[in-house]
Every structure is written in structure tokens, then in C-alpha cells.
Motif scaffolding. Structure first.
Motif, PDB file in Angstrom:
ATOM      1  N   VAL A 177       0.861  -1.188   0.000  1.00 58.85           N
ATOM      2  CA  VAL A 177       0.000   0.000   0.000  1.00 58.85           C
ATOM      3  C   VAL A 177       0.892   1.231   0.000  1.00 58.85           C
ATOM      4  O   VAL A 177       1.758   1.379   0.872  1.00 58.85           O
ATOM      5  N   ILE A 178       0.706   2.065  -1.014  1.00 54.25           N
ATOM      6  CA  ILE A 178       1.475   3.306  -1.136  1.00 54.25           C
ATOM      7  C   ILE A 178       0.537   4.449  -0.756  1.00 54.25           C
ATOM      8  O   ILE A 178      -0.502   4.654  -1.393  1.00 54.25           O
ATOM      9  N   ILE A 179       0.887   5.166   0.302  1.00 54.41           N
ATOM     10  CA  ILE A 179       0.018   6.212   0.850  1.00 54.41           C
ATOM     11  C   ILE A 179       0.710   7.562   0.735  1.00 54.41           C
ATOM     12  O   ILE A 179       1.823   7.737   1.227  1.00 54.41           O
ATOM     13  N   PHE A 180       0.040   8.501   0.080  1.00 49.77           N
ATOM     14  CA  PHE A 180       0.561   9.860   0.000  1.00 49.77           C
ATOM     15  C   PHE A 180      -0.239  10.754   0.932  1.00 49.77           C
ATOM     16  O   PHE A 180      -1.474  10.800   0.870  1.00 49.77           O
ATOM     17  N   ILE A 181       0.468  11.486   1.803  1.00 49.78           N
ATOM     18  CA  ILE A 181      -0.171  12.400   2.742  1.00 49.78           C
ATOM     19  C   ILE A 181       0.245  13.825   2.371  1.00 49.78           C
ATOM     20  O   ILE A 181       1.403  14.204   2.552  1.00 49.78           O
ATOM     21  N   PRO A 182      -0.672  14.616   1.820  1.00 52.55           N
ATOM     22  CA  PRO A 182      -0.309  15.980   1.399  1.00 52.55           C
ATOM     23  C   PRO A 182      -0.057  16.893   2.590  1.00 52.55           C
ATOM     24  O   PRO A 182      -0.581  16.668   3.692  1.00 52.55           O
ATOM     25  N   ASN A 183       0.740  17.909   2.355  1.00 49.78           N
ATOM     26  CA  ASN A 183       0.997  18.893   3.417  1.00 49.78           C
ATOM     27  C   ASN A 183      -0.273  19.648   3.790  1.00 49.78           C
ATOM     28  O   ASN A 183      -0.491  19.994   4.951  1.00 49.78           O
ATOM     29  N   ASN A 184      -1.093  19.930   2.801  1.00 49.62           N
ATOM     30  CA  ASN A 184      -2.367  20.612   3.048  1.00 49.62           C
ATOM     31  C   ASN A 184      -3.395  19.572   3.482  1.00 49.62           C
ATOM     32  O   ASN A 184      -3.851  18.759   2.682  1.00 49.62           O
ATOM     33  N   GLY A 213       4.225  16.997   0.142  1.00 53.72           N
ATOM     34  CA  GLY A 213       3.752  16.021   1.103  1.00 53.72           C
ATOM     35  C   GLY A 213       4.758  14.903   1.248  1.00 53.72           C
ATOM     36  O   GLY A 213       5.911  15.035   0.824  1.00 53.72           O
ATOM     37  N   HIS A 214       4.354  13.788   1.846  1.00 59.49           N
ATOM     38  CA  HIS A 214       5.280  12.661   1.981  1.00 59.49           C
ATOM     39  C   HIS A 214       4.536  11.350   1.740  1.00 59.49           C
ATOM     40  O   HIS A 214       3.310  11.267   1.836  1.00 59.49           O
ATOM     41  N   THR A 215       5.316  10.316   1.435  1.00 61.06           N
ATOM     42  CA  THR A 215       4.773   9.016   1.061  1.00 61.06           C
ATOM     43  C   THR A 215       5.167   7.953   2.074  1.00 61.06           C
ATOM     44  O   THR A 215       6.302   7.923   2.554  1.00 61.06           O
ATOM     45  N   ILE A 216       4.218   7.090   2.402  1.00 54.07           N
ATOM     46  CA  ILE A 216       4.453   5.948   3.292  1.00 54.07           C
ATOM     47  C   ILE A 216       4.206   4.675   2.494  1.00 54.07           C
ATOM     48  O   ILE A 216       3.200   4.558   1.787  1.00 54.07           O
ATOM     49  N   ILE A 217       5.133   3.738   2.608  1.00 51.51           N
ATOM     50  CA  ILE A 217       4.959   2.416   2.005  1.00 51.51           C
ATOM     51  C   ILE A 217       4.735   1.420   3.133  1.00 51.51           C
ATOM     52  O   ILE A 217       5.541   1.327   4.060  1.00 51.51           O
ATOM     53  N   THR A 218       3.651   0.685   3.058  1.00 48.31           N
ATOM     54  CA  THR A 218       3.361  -0.292   4.106  1.00 48.31           C
ATOM     55  C   THR A 218       2.800  -1.565   3.497  1.00 48.31           C
ATOM     56  O   THR A 218       2.281  -1.562   2.372  1.00 48.31           O
ATOM     57  N   ALA A 219       2.918  -2.640   4.244  1.00 47.49           N
ATOM     58  CA  ALA A 219       2.357  -3.917   3.804  1.00 47.49           C
ATOM     59  C   ALA A 219       0.874  -3.975   4.142  1.00 47.49           C
ATOM     60  O   ALA A 219       0.361  -3.202   4.957  1.00 47.49           O
ATOM     61  N   SER A 261      -8.395   7.921   0.572  1.00 49.55           N
ATOM     62  CA  SER A 261      -8.735   6.993   1.652  1.00 49.55           C
ATOM     63  C   SER A 261      -9.665   7.688   2.633  1.00 49.55           C
ATOM     64  O   SER A 261      -9.348   8.757   3.152  1.00 49.55           O
ATOM     65  N   GLY A 262     -10.815   7.062   2.886  1.00 50.62           N
ATOM     66  CA  GLY A 262     -11.780   7.659   3.799  1.00 50.62           C
ATOM     67  C   GLY A 262     -12.196   9.036   3.321  1.00 50.62           C
ATOM     68  O   GLY A 262     -12.516   9.244   2.154  1.00 50.62           O
ATOM     69  N   ASN A 263     -12.134  10.013   4.230  1.00 51.64           N
ATOM     70  CA  ASN A 263     -12.476  11.389   3.893  1.00 51.64           C
ATOM     71  C   ASN A 263     -11.246  12.217   3.579  1.00 51.64           C
ATOM     72  O   ASN A 263     -11.323  13.447   3.501  1.00 51.64           O
ATOM     73  N   GLY A 264     -10.112  11.522   3.415  1.00 48.66           N
ATOM     74  CA  GLY A 264      -8.891  12.187   3.041  1.00 48.66           C
ATOM     75  C   GLY A 264      -8.184  12.828   4.217  1.00 48.66           C
ATOM     76  O   GLY A 264      -8.586  12.666   5.367  1.00 48.66           O
ATOM     77  N   PRO A 265      -7.137  13.559   3.914  1.00 46.97           N
ATOM     78  CA  PRO A 265      -6.664  13.879   2.561  1.00 46.97           C
ATOM     79  C   PRO A 265      -5.700  12.850   1.950  1.00 46.97           C
ATOM     80  O   PRO A 265      -5.186  13.051   0.863  1.00 46.97           O
ATOM     81  N   SER A 266      -5.440  11.731   2.659  1.00 46.27           N
ATOM     82  CA  SER A 266      -4.488  10.752   2.138  1.00 46.27           C
ATOM     83  C   SER A 266      -5.016  10.094   0.867  1.00 46.27           C
ATOM     84  O   SER A 266      -6.213   9.828   0.727  1.00 46.27           O
ATOM     85  N   ILE A 267      -4.093   9.810  -0.033  1.00 48.38           N
ATOM     86  CA  ILE A 267      -4.400   9.092  -1.269  1.00 48.38           C
ATOM     87  C   ILE A 267      -3.670   7.758  -1.195  1.00 48.38           C
ATOM     88  O   ILE A 267      -2.470   7.710  -0.888  1.00 48.38           O
ATOM     89  N   ALA A 268      -4.392   6.667  -1.450  1.00 49.69           N
ATOM     90  CA  ALA A 268      -3.798   5.340  -1.341  1.00 49.69           C
ATOM     91  C   ALA A 268      -3.815   4.635  -2.689  1.00 49.69           C
ATOM     92  O   ALA A 268      -4.765   4.776  -3.470  1.00 49.69           O
ATOM     93  N   LYS A 287       7.033   7.908  -7.807  1.00 54.90           N
ATOM     94  CA  LYS A 287       7.432   8.999  -8.694  1.00 54.90           C
ATOM     95  C   LYS A 287       6.241   9.869  -9.079  1.00 54.90           C
ATOM     96  O   LYS A 287       6.393  11.076  -9.316  1.00 54.90           O
ATOM     97  N   VAL A 288       5.061   9.282  -9.165  1.00 54.14           N
ATOM     98  CA  VAL A 288       3.865  10.056  -9.485  1.00 54.14           C
ATOM     99  C   VAL A 288       3.605  11.091  -8.401  1.00 54.14           C
ATOM    100  O   VAL A 288       3.191  12.226  -8.668  1.00 54.14           O
ATOM    101  N   PHE A 289       3.870  10.712  -7.156  1.00 46.84           N
ATOM    102  CA  PHE A 289       3.618  11.616  -6.026  1.00 46.84           C
ATOM    103  C   PHE A 289       4.742  12.628  -5.789  1.00 46.84           C
ATOM    104  O   PHE A 289       4.530  13.631  -5.098  1.00 46.84           O
ATOM    105  N   GLU A 290       5.932  12.377  -6.321  1.00 48.65           N
ATOM    106  CA  GLU A 290       7.102  13.202  -5.998  1.00 48.65           C
ATOM    107  C   GLU A 290       6.921  14.697  -6.247  1.00 48.65           C
ATOM    108  O   GLU A 290       7.386  15.516  -5.436  1.00 48.65           O
ATOM    109  N   PRO A 291       6.265  15.136  -7.324  1.00 50.56           N
ATOM    110  CA  PRO A 291       6.130  16.595  -7.544  1.00 50.56           C
ATOM    111  C   PRO A 291       5.172  17.273  -6.566  1.00 50.56           C
ATOM    112  O   PRO A 291       5.115  18.503  -6.516  1.00 50.56           O
ATOM    113  N   MET A 292       4.426  16.495  -5.800  1.00 55.30           N
ATOM    114  CA  MET A 292       3.384  17.050  -4.933  1.00 55.30           C
ATOM    115  C   MET A 292       3.930  17.314  -3.532  1.00 55.30           C
ATOM    116  O   MET A 292       4.712  16.517  -3.006  1.00 55.30           O
TER     117      MET A 292
END
Length: 282
Positions: free
Chosen positions: A167-174, A265-271, A238-245, A258-263
């Protein structure tokens, strides 16, 4: 002094429950631990970073008999890897772990449904959930994929998911959240996502969910398309956000990151977590 330690895990949404009451979640390996101890006395002391103390106290009051609380001082320590306020089920992970710790410390004989409903009710009454999030607590407690009806507190289906997936999770700063009640306008599309999940087409359901919530909560459909082109099997808010999974095999993780890199925020990789929550006395 008696004590207990309970461990649950976070989850992501595959289908948002606010529009229809039906929700689908999948467990992640981001863990939450609750340590609890009791000594003679009275009162509840909670040690936590930003979690709702009201929700935790209500969970304890929901499951522990009042005569036990009248003669025992309860201390609670919360430690969680699940980011708060991001749609990753941090509150459900905590409330479920708190209820589990209570059953050990106070030697309570309760059913699993009673245990989960204690946290569900506390989430509603404390204002951290709109639907009660029964799908969320199921994801945090059972792991795997769970299909649930939130208003009836019923779990329809459970399935273990391949541990080869990530699961690749992007958490935006906003982290500004939008009006989630507007999701009811998309109930027909969310119902279609639910029906796909009932057929076992979890990643299709996740994508349809992502497209349904996009006009109201984000992200833009073009981002979901880019994630699919990068190798994701499914992608959504995911849910009501703002994370994108996004869900993908190990070999596709780098391309998805790499898709998330220009945005910003930060990315979490989890099983994916397929393991049921557990607790024990200390």
C-alpha cells in the motif's frame, strides 16, 4: 497493579461509507499499541499525542462496568504509527485497542461485536466519526478486506489479501478537509463501488470510489489515471482524506512513488495486514 497491552493496525478505505452506509476497508501494517494499567482509586488518565481523549474515555466507560470504574484508577498510554486526521483510521485503531486492553485488565467476558461497538459508539459521541465507522473498526481489528454496513453494525464479508501487495500512501501537506456530507450526492456511484466489492472486484471498487469522491474531496481524476498507468491495481482517496492510497505489487512501488514526488507532502509504504488484533496481560 494490573496491566495489559493491546495492538491493532490502521486501514485504508476501498469504498467510502458516508454516501450509502456500506463501507469497505483493508488493513495496513501501521500499528497502534495501547498500554493500560489500573490501581485502586478513581478516574481516567490518558497519555496520548493528539488522539481524542474524550473518545478514549467514552470507550472505557462503554465497556467497563461502572462499579469497576468507581474503585479503580485507569491509566492509558497510546503509541501509534498511524497518522492522525488523514483518513487512515487512526481513531478506530485507538478505540479498538483501548477496548481490547479493558477486557484484559478488567477480565471482561464480552463478544467481539460488543468490543467493536464500544469504540464505534465512542467515535460517534465524541464527534470523530459521522457513520460510527464500523467498517473502519473491522479493518483495524480483523485486518484483510472487510465489507460492512455501518448503521447496522454488520460485517458482510472478510477476505485475506495477498501479502505480495503493498500500500502506497501519500499524505499531502495541506490537510484541509472538505464537506464530506456532500458525498451523499454520489450515493448511486458509491453503491456501484460497493457492488463491485461484493463481487470480489476490490481494486475496481477502489477506483470507482476514487472517481466518485474526486469532485467533492479530491484528488483530480488525472492523478488516479497516472497511478494506474504507473502500475497501481487500484487507487483512491482513503476515507475522507486527505491521504491518497494506491495498491500495487512490489515491482511497481517505485513508479507509483514517482507520481507523487512533484506534490508537496510525503509518502508511506506499508504492507497489507491480514492479522487479527491481539492483546495480553502485563
Amino acid at each position: 497493579m494490573r496491566g495489559a497491552l493491546a495492538t491493532t493496525h490502521g486501514a485504508i478505505s476501498l469504498v467510502n461509507a458516508i454516501g450509502t452506509g456500506h463501507g469497505v476497508t483493508m488493513g495496513t501494517s501501521l500499528s497502534t499499541t495501547v498500554r493500560m494499567s489500573i490501581v485502586p482509586g478513581k478516574g481516567i488518565t490518558i497519555h496520548t499525542h493528539n488522539q481524542s481523549s474524550k473518545m478514549i474515555a467514552l470507550t472505557i466507560q462503554n465497556i467497563v462496568p461502572s462499579h469497576e470504574l468507581a474503585r479503580n484508577k485507569v491509566n492509558v498510554w497510546v503509541n501509534s504509527q498511524v497518522p492522525i486526521g488523514c483518513g487512515l483510521k487512526s481513531s478506530s485503531a485507538v478505540s479498538t485497542a483501548v477496548a481490547m486492553a479493558c477486557t484484559n485488565v478488567f477480565d471482561l467476558d464480552v463478544t467481539e461485536k460488543d468490543l467493536l461497538e464500544a469504540g464505534m459508539d465512542a467515535s460517534l459521541r465524541s464527534g470523530v466519526s459521522i457513520t460510527g465507522a464500523y467498517d473502519d473498526v473491522c479493518g483495524c481489528y480483523y485486518g484483510g478486506v472487510n465489507l460492512a454496513h455501518n448503521y447496522k453494525a454488520l460485517r458482510f464479508h472478510y477476505e485475506r489479501i495477498s501479502p505480495d501487495l503493498k500500500v502506497i500512501i501519500f499524505i499531502p501537506n495541506n490537510r484541509t478537509r472538505k464537506n464530506v456530507r456532500n458525498l451523499k450526492k454520489m450515493s448511486h456511484v458509491l453503491d456501484a463501488a460497493w457492488r463491485l466489492a461484493k463481487d470480489g472486484r476490490y481494486w475496481d471498487a477502489m477506483l470507482v470510489n476514487g472517481l466518485a469522491v474526486s469532485p467533492i474531496l479530491g484528488p483530480e481524476p488525472q492523478l488516479l489515471d497516472s497511478l494506474l498507468n504507473a502500475g497501481a491495481m487500484g487507487a483512491s482517496l482513503s476515507g475522507n482524506g486527505p491521504s491518497i492510497a494506491a495498491v500495487a505489487y512490489e515491482g511497481e512501488v517505485r513508479s507509483i512513488k514517482k507520481v507523487f514526488e512533484p506534490m508537496p507532502g510525503h509518502t508511506i509504504i506499508t504492507a497489507i495486514n491480514n492479522t487479527k488484533a491481539y492483546s495480553h496481560e502485563l
